[in-house]
Design a protein around this motif. Sequence first.
Motif, PDB file in Angstrom:
ATOM      1  N   MET A   1     -20.542   0.159  25.305  1.00 34.93           N
ATOM      2  CA  MET A   1     -21.055   1.063  26.323  1.00 34.93           C
ATOM      3  C   MET A   1     -20.483   2.444  26.036  1.00 34.93           C
ATOM      4  O   MET A   1     -19.302   2.674  26.236  1.00 34.93           O
ATOM      5  CB  MET A   1     -20.621   0.526  27.691  1.00 34.93           C
ATOM      6  N   ASN A   2     -21.332   3.313  25.536  1.00 31.33           N
ATOM      7  CA  ASN A   2     -20.882   4.634  25.108  1.00 31.33           C
ATOM      8  C   ASN A   2     -21.829   5.701  25.648  1.00 31.33           C
ATOM      9  O   ASN A   2     -22.758   6.105  24.960  1.00 31.33           O
ATOM     10  CB  ASN A   2     -20.815   4.665  23.573  1.00 31.33           C
ATOM     11  N   PRO A   3     -21.580   6.191  26.865  1.00 38.11           N
ATOM     12  CA  PRO A   3     -22.496   7.174  27.452  1.00 38.11           C
ATOM     13  C   PRO A   3     -22.321   8.554  26.840  1.00 38.11           C
ATOM     14  O   PRO A   3     -21.306   8.856  26.213  1.00 38.11           O
ATOM     15  CB  PRO A   3     -22.083   7.190  28.917  1.00 38.11           C
ATOM     16  N   THR A   4     -23.314   9.386  27.063  1.00 39.17           N
ATOM     17  CA  THR A   4     -23.243  10.803  26.758  1.00 39.17           C
ATOM     18  C   THR A   4     -22.854  11.510  28.056  1.00 39.17           C
ATOM     19  O   THR A   4     -23.372  11.164  29.125  1.00 39.17           O
ATOM     20  CB  THR A   4     -24.621  11.319  26.287  1.00 39.17           C
ATOM     21  N   ILE A   5     -21.947  12.471  27.980  1.00 35.21           N
ATOM     22  CA  ILE A   5     -21.556  13.230  29.169  1.00 35.21           C
ATOM     23  C   ILE A   5     -22.385  14.515  29.186  1.00 35.21           C
ATOM     24  O   ILE A   5     -22.376  15.281  28.225  1.00 35.21           O
ATOM     25  CB  ILE A   5     -20.044  13.546  29.153  1.00 35.21           C
ATOM     26  N   LYS A   6     -23.142  14.694  30.272  1.00 35.43           N
ATOM     27  CA  LYS A   6     -24.045  15.838  30.375  1.00 35.43           C
ATOM     28  C   LYS A   6     -23.944  16.479  31.753  1.00 35.43           C
ATOM     29  O   LYS A   6     -23.593  15.828  32.731  1.00 35.43           O
ATOM     30  CB  LYS A   6     -25.512  15.394  30.194  1.00 35.43           C
ATOM     31  N   THR A   7     -24.316  17.753  31.801  1.00 33.70           N
ATOM     32  CA  THR A   7     -24.440  18.455  33.077  1.00 33.70           C
ATOM     33  C   THR A   7     -25.915  18.469  33.447  1.00 33.70           C
ATOM     34  O   THR A   7     -26.753  18.905  32.659  1.00 33.70           O
ATOM     35  CB  THR A   7     -23.902  19.895  32.969  1.00 33.70           C
ATOM     36  N   PHE A   8     -26.225  17.969  34.641  1.00 40.92           N
ATOM     37  CA  PHE A   8     -27.592  18.007  35.150  1.00 40.92           C
ATOM     38  C   PHE A   8     -27.710  19.261  36.007  1.00 40.92           C
ATOM     39  O   PHE A   8     -26.892  19.493  36.896  1.00 40.92           O
ATOM     40  CB  PHE A   8     -27.890  16.753  35.980  1.00 40.92           C
ATOM     41  N   PRO A   9     -28.724  20.104  35.748  1.00 41.15           N
ATOM     42  CA  PRO A   9     -28.835  21.361  36.504  1.00 41.15           C
ATOM     43  C   PRO A   9     -29.330  21.136  37.932  1.00 41.15           C
ATOM     44  O   PRO A   9     -29.919  20.101  38.242  1.00 41.15           O
ATOM     45  CB  PRO A   9     -29.879  22.138  35.699  1.00 41.15           C
ATOM     46  N   THR A  10     -29.114  22.118  38.777  1.00 47.86           N
ATOM     47  CA  THR A  10     -29.680  22.070  40.125  1.00 47.86           C
ATOM     48  C   THR A  10     -31.195  21.903  39.984  1.00 47.86           C
ATOM     49  O   THR A  10     -31.833  22.630  39.232  1.00 47.86           O
ATOM     50  CB  THR A  10     -29.351  23.363  40.897  1.00 47.86           C
ATOM     51  N   THR A  11     -31.735  20.907  40.669  1.00 43.78           N
ATOM     52  CA  THR A  11     -33.147  20.553  40.498  1.00 43.78           C
ATOM     53  C   THR A  11     -33.779  20.253  41.851  1.00 43.78           C
ATOM     54  O   THR A  11     -33.162  19.619  42.709  1.00 43.78           O
ATOM     55  CB  THR A  11     -33.285  19.316  39.564  1.00 43.78           C
ATOM     56  N   LYS A  12     -35.027  20.700  42.012  1.00 51.91           N
ATOM     57  CA  LYS A  12     -35.804  20.429  43.224  1.00 51.91           C
ATOM     58  C   LYS A  12     -36.701  19.223  42.970  1.00 51.91           C
ATOM     59  O   LYS A  12     -37.294  19.101  41.897  1.00 51.91           O
ATOM     60  CB  LYS A  12     -36.678  21.631  43.578  1.00 51.91           C
ATOM     61  N   PHE A  13     -36.826  18.365  43.990  1.00 54.14           N
ATOM     62  CA  PHE A  13     -37.665  17.178  43.899  1.00 54.14           C
ATOM     63  C   PHE A  13     -38.564  17.080  45.125  1.00 54.14           C
ATOM     64  O   PHE A  13     -38.179  17.493  46.219  1.00 54.14           O
ATOM     65  CB  PHE A  13     -36.807  15.901  43.852  1.00 54.14           C
ATOM     66  N   ILE A  14     -39.730  16.481  44.916  1.00 53.91           N
ATOM     67  CA  ILE A  14     -40.602  16.080  46.020  1.00 53.91           C
ATOM     68  C   ILE A  14     -40.894  14.604  45.815  1.00 53.91           C
ATOM     69  O   ILE A  14     -41.167  14.160  44.686  1.00 53.91           O
ATOM     70  CB  ILE A  14     -41.916  16.887  46.052  1.00 53.91           C
ATOM     71  N   GLY A  15     -40.828  13.842  46.909  1.00 50.68           N
ATOM     72  CA  GLY A  15     -41.098  12.419  46.810  1.00 50.68           C
ATOM     73  C   GLY A  15     -41.007  11.730  48.152  1.00 50.68           C
ATOM     74  O   GLY A  15     -41.139  12.358  49.206  1.00 50.68           O
ATOM     75  N   LYS A  16     -40.774  10.431  48.076  1.00 52.18           N
ATOM     76  CA  LYS A  16     -40.646   9.605  49.269  1.00 52.18           C
ATOM     77  C   LYS A  16     -39.309   8.897  49.210  1.00 52.18           C
ATOM     78  O   LYS A  16     -38.769   8.656  48.123  1.00 52.18           O
ATOM     79  CB  LYS A  16     -41.784   8.584  49.331  1.00 52.18           C
ATOM     80  N   ASN A  17     -38.785   8.543  50.378  1.00 57.99           N
ATOM     81  CA  ASN A  17     -37.510   7.840  50.402  1.00 57.99           C
ATOM     82  C   ASN A  17     -37.480   6.779  51.479  1.00 57.99           C
ATOM     83  O   ASN A  17     -38.236   6.845  52.452  1.00 57.99           O
ATOM     84  CB  ASN A  17     -36.352   8.827  50.561  1.00 57.99           C
ATOM     85  N   LEU A  18     -36.607   5.810  51.271  1.00 60.19           N
ATOM     86  CA  LEU A  18     -36.364   4.732  52.240  1.00 60.19           C
ATOM     87  C   LEU A  18     -34.879   4.422  52.251  1.00 60.19           C
ATOM     88  O   LEU A  18     -34.207   4.540  51.227  1.00 60.19           O
ATOM     89  CB  LEU A  18     -37.102   3.449  51.828  1.00 60.19           C
ATOM     90  N   SER A  19     -34.389   3.996  53.386  1.00 61.80           N
ATOM     91  CA  SER A  19     -33.009   3.530  53.499  1.00 61.80           C
ATOM     92  C   SER A  19     -33.040   2.003  53.537  1.00 61.80           C
ATOM     93  O   SER A  19     -33.840   1.412  54.273  1.00 61.80           O
ATOM     94  CB  SER A  19     -32.379   4.073  54.784  1.00 61.80           C
ATOM     95  N   PHE A  20     -32.193   1.377  52.707  1.00 63.56           N
ATOM     96  CA  PHE A  20     -32.092  -0.080  52.705  1.00 63.56           C
ATOM     97  C   PHE A  20     -30.783  -0.506  52.059  1.00 63.56           C
ATOM     98  O   PHE A  20     -29.958   0.343  51.716  1.00 63.56           O
ATOM     99  CB  PHE A  20     -33.303  -0.756  52.034  1.00 63.56           C
ATOM    100  N   THR A  21     -30.579  -1.807  51.913  1.00 60.03           N
ATOM    101  CA  THR A  21     -29.356  -2.356  51.327  1.00 60.03           C
ATOM    102  C   THR A  21     -29.725  -3.161  50.080  1.00 60.03           C
ATOM    103  O   THR A  21     -30.909  -3.375  49.800  1.00 60.03           O
ATOM    104  CB  THR A  21     -28.646  -3.300  52.318  1.00 60.03           C
ATOM    105  N   TYR A  22     -28.708  -3.635  49.370  1.00 58.30           N
ATOM    106  CA  TYR A  22     -28.991  -4.501  48.221  1.00 58.30           C
ATOM    107  C   TYR A  22     -29.555  -5.848  48.673  1.00 58.30           C
ATOM    108  O   TYR A  22     -30.320  -6.476  47.964  1.00 58.30           O
ATOM    109  CB  TYR A  22     -27.737  -4.710  47.374  1.00 58.30           C
TER     110      TYR A  22
END
Length: 157
Positions: A1-22
């Motif tokens: 398991m060898n991830p790349t470390i990156k900076t994600f820029p400030t980003t705007k999103f449009i979508g749908k969301n729900l609250s739930f549990t596992y």
Amino acid sequence: MNPTIKTFPTTKFIGKNLSFTYVDYRTFELWSSFMPRRKEIKNVIGNEVYNIQINPKDFDFKPNTPFVKWAAVAVTNFDYIPDEMETLVMEEGLYAVFNYKGDQTNAAAFFNSIYTEWLPSSGYQLDSRPQFEILGEKYKNDSSESEEEIWIPIKLK
């Protein structure tokens, strides 16, 4: 398991969301309501869709602890928001980026390895920002050939 470390820029999103549990995992319901309508969103950046999870502060990963899941696309602005959709702004931050290949049968074990093996032995700790997956051109729902990027929010220990 060898991830790349990156900076994600400030980003705007449009979508749908729900609250739930596992225990009450309603991701199929969320994506089934979003995908048929995603073309209604204007000013989309790229072809990727984002599976974003916003955990409460001090999230314990227990099966009955609620969190918010988003199905979204990145956009340049919020000039037009389709009915029954919402906006989200993710602030810039540091992430460990893992590549996951395969269907969803091994996804829970893969996430478990990130949190219980990689993270404790790394020089990082979990940060309280959204985690997300980028579902791009190589993503093929329920296929063993599917590929996606898993972005885990981190900060130095």
